[in-house]
Scaffold this motif. Structure first.
Motif, PDB file in Angstrom:
ATOM      1  N   CYS A 176     -10.534  -9.035  -9.769  1.00 31.17           N
ATOM      2  CA  CYS A 176      -9.929  -7.708  -9.604  1.00 31.17           C
ATOM      3  C   CYS A 176     -10.808  -6.624 -10.223  1.00 31.17           C
ATOM      4  CB  CYS A 176      -8.525  -7.683 -10.213  1.00 31.17           C
ATOM      5  SG  CYS A 176      -7.358  -8.646  -9.225  1.00 31.17           S
ATOM      6  N   LEU A 177     -11.445  -6.922 -11.352  1.00 27.56           N
ATOM      7  CA  LEU A 177     -12.354  -5.940 -11.963  1.00 27.56           C
ATOM      8  C   LEU A 177     -13.536  -5.682 -11.031  1.00 27.56           C
ATOM      9  CD1 LEU A 177     -12.139  -7.244 -15.637  1.00 27.56           C
ATOM     10  CD2 LEU A 177     -11.319  -5.015 -14.847  1.00 27.56           C
ATOM     11  N   GLN A 178     -13.972  -6.717 -10.314  1.00 26.17           N
ATOM     12  CA  GLN A 178     -15.068  -6.524  -9.346  1.00 26.17           C
ATOM     13  C   GLN A 178     -14.609  -5.723  -8.132  1.00 26.17           C
ATOM     14  OE1 GLN A 178     -17.374 -10.247  -8.527  1.00 26.17           O
ATOM     15  NE2 GLN A 178     -16.332 -10.928 -10.382  1.00 26.17           N
ATOM     16  N   HIS A 179     -13.299  -5.689  -7.911  1.00 25.13           N
ATOM     17  CA  HIS A 179     -12.766  -4.959  -6.750  1.00 25.13           C
ATOM     18  C   HIS A 179     -12.148  -3.619  -7.152  1.00 25.13           C
ATOM     19  CE1 HIS A 179     -13.309  -7.814  -3.363  1.00 25.13           C
ATOM     20  NE2 HIS A 179     -13.476  -8.653  -4.366  1.00 25.13           N
ATOM     21  N   GLY A 180     -12.474  -3.123  -8.320  1.00 25.82           N
ATOM     22  CA  GLY A 180     -12.093  -1.742  -8.653  1.00 25.82           C
ATOM     23  C   GLY A 180     -11.048  -1.565  -9.740  1.00 25.82           C
ATOM     24  N   ALA A 181     -10.400  -2.647 -10.187  1.00 25.02           N
ATOM     25  CA  ALA A 181      -9.481  -2.498 -11.334  1.00 25.02           C
ATOM     26  C   ALA A 181     -10.313  -2.189 -12.570  1.00 25.02           C
ATOM     27  CB  ALA A 181      -8.690  -3.791 -11.544  1.00 25.02           C
ATOM     28  N   ARG A 182      -9.732  -1.423 -13.501  1.00 28.96           N
ATOM     29  CA  ARG A 182     -10.486  -1.093 -14.729  1.00 28.96           C
ATOM     30  C   ARG A 182      -9.728  -1.483 -15.992  1.00 28.96           C
ATOM     31  NH1 ARG A 182     -12.673   4.737 -14.442  1.00 28.96           N
ATOM     32  NH2 ARG A 182     -13.883   3.960 -16.182  1.00 28.96           N
ATOM     33  N   ILE A 183      -8.505  -1.965 -15.790  1.00 27.82           N
ATOM     34  CA  ILE A 183      -7.661  -2.320 -16.935  1.00 27.82           C
ATOM     35  C   ILE A 183      -7.137  -3.736 -16.722  1.00 27.82           C
ATOM     36  CG2 ILE A 183      -5.556  -1.727 -18.220  1.00 27.82           C
ATOM     37  CD1 ILE A 183      -5.848   1.146 -16.946  1.00 27.82           C
ATOM     38  N   THR A 221      -6.200   6.944  -8.639  1.00 27.69           N
ATOM     39  CA  THR A 221      -5.411   6.373  -9.727  1.00 27.69           C
ATOM     40  C   THR A 221      -6.227   5.282 -10.392  1.00 27.69           C
ATOM     41  OG1 THR A 221      -3.262   5.358 -10.262  1.00 27.69           O
ATOM     42  CG2 THR A 221      -4.333   4.564  -8.278  1.00 27.69           C
ATOM     43  N   LEU A 222      -5.825   4.932 -11.599  1.00 31.98           N
ATOM     44  CA  LEU A 222      -6.407   3.753 -12.244  1.00 31.98           C
ATOM     45  C   LEU A 222      -5.638   2.530 -11.782  1.00 31.98           C
ATOM     46  CD1 LEU A 222      -6.677   5.183 -15.854  1.00 31.98           C
ATOM     47  CD2 LEU A 222      -8.611   4.501 -14.397  1.00 31.98           C
ATOM     48  N   VAL A 223      -6.337   1.407 -11.671  1.00 34.97           N
ATOM     49  CA  VAL A 223      -5.660   0.157 -11.309  1.00 34.97           C
ATOM     50  C   VAL A 223      -5.760  -0.806 -12.483  1.00 34.97           C
ATOM     51  CG1 VAL A 223      -5.533  -1.761  -9.694  1.00 34.97           C
ATOM     52  CG2 VAL A 223      -6.319   0.484  -8.900  1.00 34.97           C
ATOM     53  N   SER A 224      -4.626  -1.386 -12.860  1.00 29.94           N
ATOM     54  CA  SER A 224      -4.659  -2.471 -13.839  1.00 29.94           C
ATOM     55  C   SER A 224      -4.197  -3.743 -13.147  1.00 29.94           C
ATOM     56  CB  SER A 224      -3.796  -2.154 -15.061  1.00 29.94           C
ATOM     57  OG  SER A 224      -2.432  -2.175 -14.727  1.00 29.94           O
ATOM     58  N   ILE A 225      -4.699  -4.864 -13.643  1.00 29.73           N
ATOM     59  CA  ILE A 225      -4.297  -6.153 -13.097  1.00 29.73           C
ATOM     60  C   ILE A 225      -3.478  -6.886 -14.162  1.00 29.73           C
ATOM     61  CG2 ILE A 225      -6.633  -7.052 -13.629  1.00 29.73           C
ATOM     62  CD1 ILE A 225      -4.169  -8.424 -10.974  1.00 29.73           C
ATOM     63  N   ASP A 226      -2.254  -7.231 -13.772  1.00 25.67           N
ATOM     64  CA  ASP A 226      -1.318  -7.925 -14.663  1.00 25.67           C
ATOM     65  C   ASP A 226      -1.488  -9.423 -14.417  1.00 25.67           C
ATOM     66  OD1 ASP A 226       0.858  -8.914 -16.037  1.00 25.67           O
ATOM     67  OD2 ASP A 226       2.352  -7.667 -15.024  1.00 25.67           O
ATOM     68  N   THR A 227      -2.291 -10.058 -15.265  1.00 25.72           N
ATOM     69  CA  THR A 227      -2.553 -11.486 -15.049  1.00 25.72           C
ATOM     70  C   THR A 227      -2.820 -12.192 -16.370  1.00 25.72           C
ATOM     71  OG1 THR A 227      -3.853 -13.108 -13.797  1.00 25.72           O
ATOM     72  CG2 THR A 227      -5.064 -11.238 -14.723  1.00 25.72           C
ATOM     73  N   ARG A 228      -2.578 -13.519 -16.350  1.00 31.14           N
ATOM     74  CA  ARG A 228      -2.910 -14.359 -17.504  1.00 31.14           C
ATOM     75  C   ARG A 228      -4.196 -15.130 -17.254  1.00 31.14           C
ATOM     76  NH1 ARG A 228       2.107 -18.196 -18.354  1.00 31.14           N
ATOM     77  NH2 ARG A 228       2.676 -17.908 -16.165  1.00 31.14           N
ATOM     78  N   ARG A 245       0.833  -1.218   0.000  1.00 30.23           N
ATOM     79  CA  ARG A 245       0.000   0.000   0.000  1.00 30.23           C
ATOM     80  C   ARG A 245       0.857   1.254   0.000  1.00 30.23           C
ATOM     81  NH1 ARG A 245      -4.143  -1.531   4.908  1.00 30.23           N
ATOM     82  NH2 ARG A 245      -5.044  -3.362   3.929  1.00 30.23           N
ATOM     83  N   GLU A 246       1.892   1.236   0.826  1.00 28.82           N
ATOM     84  CA  GLU A 246       2.786   2.395   0.898  1.00 28.82           C
ATOM     85  C   GLU A 246       3.449   2.662  -0.438  1.00 28.82           C
ATOM     86  OE1 GLU A 246       3.321   5.075   2.619  1.00 28.82           O
ATOM     87  OE2 GLU A 246       1.593   4.063   3.511  1.00 28.82           O
ATOM     88  N   GLN A 247       3.890   1.593  -1.104  1.00 25.96           N
ATOM     89  CA  GLN A 247       4.528   1.738  -2.409  1.00 25.96           C
ATOM     90  C   GLN A 247       3.532   2.307  -3.429  1.00 25.96           C
ATOM     91  OE1 GLN A 247       7.438   1.805  -3.377  1.00 25.96           O
ATOM     92  NE2 GLN A 247       7.547   1.259  -5.547  1.00 25.96           N
ATOM     93  N   ALA A 248       2.293   1.822  -3.384  1.00 22.97           N
ATOM     94  CA  ALA A 248       1.269   2.339  -4.302  1.00 22.97           C
ATOM     95  C   ALA A 248       1.067   3.834  -4.065  1.00 22.97           C
ATOM     96  CB  ALA A 248      -0.039   1.577  -4.110  1.00 22.97           C
ATOM     97  N   ARG A 249       0.973   4.212  -2.797  1.00 19.06           N
ATOM     98  CA  ARG A 249       0.762   5.628  -2.464  1.00 19.06           C
ATOM     99  C   ARG A 249       1.936   6.465  -2.954  1.00 19.06           C
ATOM    100  NH1 ARG A 249      -2.692   7.814   1.150  1.00 19.06           N
ATOM    101  NH2 ARG A 249      -2.946   6.030   2.516  1.00 19.06           N
ATOM    102  N   VAL A 280      -5.495  -4.649  -4.783  1.00 19.58           N
ATOM    103  CA  VAL A 280      -6.303  -3.932  -5.790  1.00 19.58           C
ATOM    104  C   VAL A 280      -7.455  -3.219  -5.102  1.00 19.58           C
ATOM    105  CG1 VAL A 280      -7.948  -4.317  -7.691  1.00 19.58           C
ATOM    106  CG2 VAL A 280      -5.693  -5.414  -7.749  1.00 19.58           C
ATOM    107  N   ASP A 281      -8.134  -3.928  -4.235  1.00 22.39           N
ATOM    108  CA  ASP A 281      -9.294  -3.376  -3.540  1.00 22.39           C
ATOM    109  C   ASP A 281      -8.912  -2.119  -2.753  1.00 22.39           C
ATOM    110  OD1 ASP A 281     -12.158  -4.050  -2.618  1.00 22.39           O
ATOM    111  OD2 ASP A 281     -11.085  -3.605  -0.765  1.00 22.39           O
ATOM    112  N   TRP A 282      -7.803  -2.200  -2.054  1.00 24.95           N
ATOM    113  CA  TRP A 282      -7.397  -1.057  -1.220  1.00 24.95           C
ATOM    114  C   TRP A 282      -7.007   0.149  -2.088  1.00 24.95           C
ATOM    115  CZ3 TRP A 282      -3.304   2.194  -0.523  1.00 24.95           C
ATOM    116  CH2 TRP A 282      -3.360   3.001   0.621  1.00 24.95           C
ATOM    117  N   ILE A 283      -6.233  -0.095  -3.130  1.00 26.28           N
ATOM    118  CA  ILE A 283      -5.788   1.013  -3.986  1.00 26.28           C
ATOM    119  C   ILE A 283      -7.000   1.691  -4.633  1.00 26.28           C
ATOM    120  CG2 ILE A 283      -4.455   1.704  -6.024  1.00 26.28           C
ATOM    121  CD1 ILE A 283      -2.605  -0.692  -5.469  1.00 26.28           C
ATOM    122  N   ALA A 284      -7.910   0.877  -5.166  1.00 25.96           N
ATOM    123  CA  ALA A 284      -9.081   1.449  -5.849  1.00 25.96           C
ATOM    124  C   ALA A 284      -9.925   2.273  -4.883  1.00 25.96           C
ATOM    125  CB  ALA A 284      -9.908   0.328  -6.474  1.00 25.96           C
ATOM    126  N   ALA A 285      -9.970   1.851  -3.625  1.00 17.62           N
ATOM    127  CA  ALA A 285     -10.807   2.555  -2.652  1.00 17.62           C
ATOM    128  C   ALA A 285     -10.129   3.795  -2.074  1.00 17.62           C
ATOM    129  CB  ALA A 285     -11.189   1.596  -1.513  1.00 17.62           C
TER     130      ALA A 285
END
Ligand code: HH2
Length: 270
Positions: A102-109, A87-94, A37-41, A78-83
């Motif tokens: 993650c999209l349900q928890h606030g990621a948009r990308i 910023t926009l949140v993207s999820i890097d996943t396959r 969280r600190e790094q995101a901030r 993801v949930d914490w950052i979006a709330a």
């Protein structure tokens, strides 16, 4: 139609947040959620437009991560950052399920290093009207470095990404960026060739994302083998990318990347 997230008329900066034990340059640093969280901030304060959260390393030779484990790592972050952060949140996943949660928890990308080849991933993005980043790679992180063979790397990557954009558009997705995938099934020479010929990829008409941060191809140059000696090289590669037409930059060190982008944009405007 909603304004596109990935094409905002200026170069966007994506800060990397690896919630993994084994990422190639920062593995283990952000596994603890309060540190993440600190790094995101910090990255948002330093000018990141997007925070890219990843729970599975894709470094050469990396082993795949179990779905439950990946969910456990990324969803709370993801949930914490979006709330809490602007910023926009993207999820890097396959994995489609990880993207969906993650999209349900606030990621948009959704940032998919396999370029939405899984039909379930396309369907997930469609249901959530997500923005999509489609990256070129061959094979899997485990096998990709044996597959770094091309006739004309830029032409092959361009044809592949053009096909993926068409597939996403057919599914009704409109907010799309492409990424040639520096370091993914590419030799150092391939990566430099891609950077030099970036305008050919930009000609596809969708924003191009470039992620050179700390990567091994920089380490092939004199005096840059050690990870801590790749900072200036990263900044130089970012500058080259923006001058070549990249519209989104993915980087670990956000403040330095922001300054490099400012210089390149000033040159482009002059
Ligand atoms: N690079 C990495 C991971 N995801 N996604 C896109 N779109 N483009 C990239 O260049 C890219 C990416 C690898 O870097 P990193 O996340 O720092 O390492 P790791 O995969 O070991 O977690």
């Amino acid at each position: 139609m909603a304004a596109p997230l990935l094409d905002q008329g200026r170069t966007l900066l994506m800060g990397i947040l690896n919630v993994t034990p084994d990422s190639f340059s920062d593995g283990g640093r952000f596994l603890d959620s309060s540190v993440a969280r600190e790094q995101a901030r910090r990255m948002v304060d330093e000018g990141a437009d997007i925070i890219d959260v990843g729970g599975e390393s894709t470094r050469p030779g990396a082993a795949a991560v179990d779905e439950e484990e990946e969910l456990r790592r990324v969803v709370p972050v993801v949930d914490w950052i979006a709330a809490h952060l602007r910023t926009l949140v993207s999820i890097d996943t396959r994995k489609a399920r990880v993207a969906s949660e993650c999209l349900q928890h606030g990621a948009r990308i959704v940032n998919d290093v396999t370029a939405f080849q899984d039909a379930a991933m396309i369907e997930t993005a469609r249901q959530h009207k997500a923005a999509c980043i489609a990256m070129h790679m061959k094979g899997t992180p485990d096998t990709m470095m044996d597959l770094a063979q091309y006739g004309d790397v830029v032409a092959e990557v361009k044809e592949y990404l053009g096909g993926r954009v068409a597939a996403l558009r057919t599914a009704g997705l409109v907010d799309i960026a492409i990424d040639p995938g520096l370091g993914f099934a590419k030799s150092a020479a391939h990566n430099f060739q891609i950077l030099r010929r970036l305008p050919e990829l930009a000609a596809l008409g969708v924003p191009v994302l470039i992620g050179p941060s700390r990567k091994l191809f920089l380490g092939t140059l004199a005096d840059m083998e050690a990870m801590e000696n790749r900072r200036e090289g990263t900044v130089a590669a970012i500058t080259a990318a923006v001058l070549g037409g990249a519209r989104i930059i993915r980087a670990h060190e956000v403040a330095a990347a922001r300054r490099a982008i400012a210089v390149a944009e000033a040159v482009l405007r002059a």
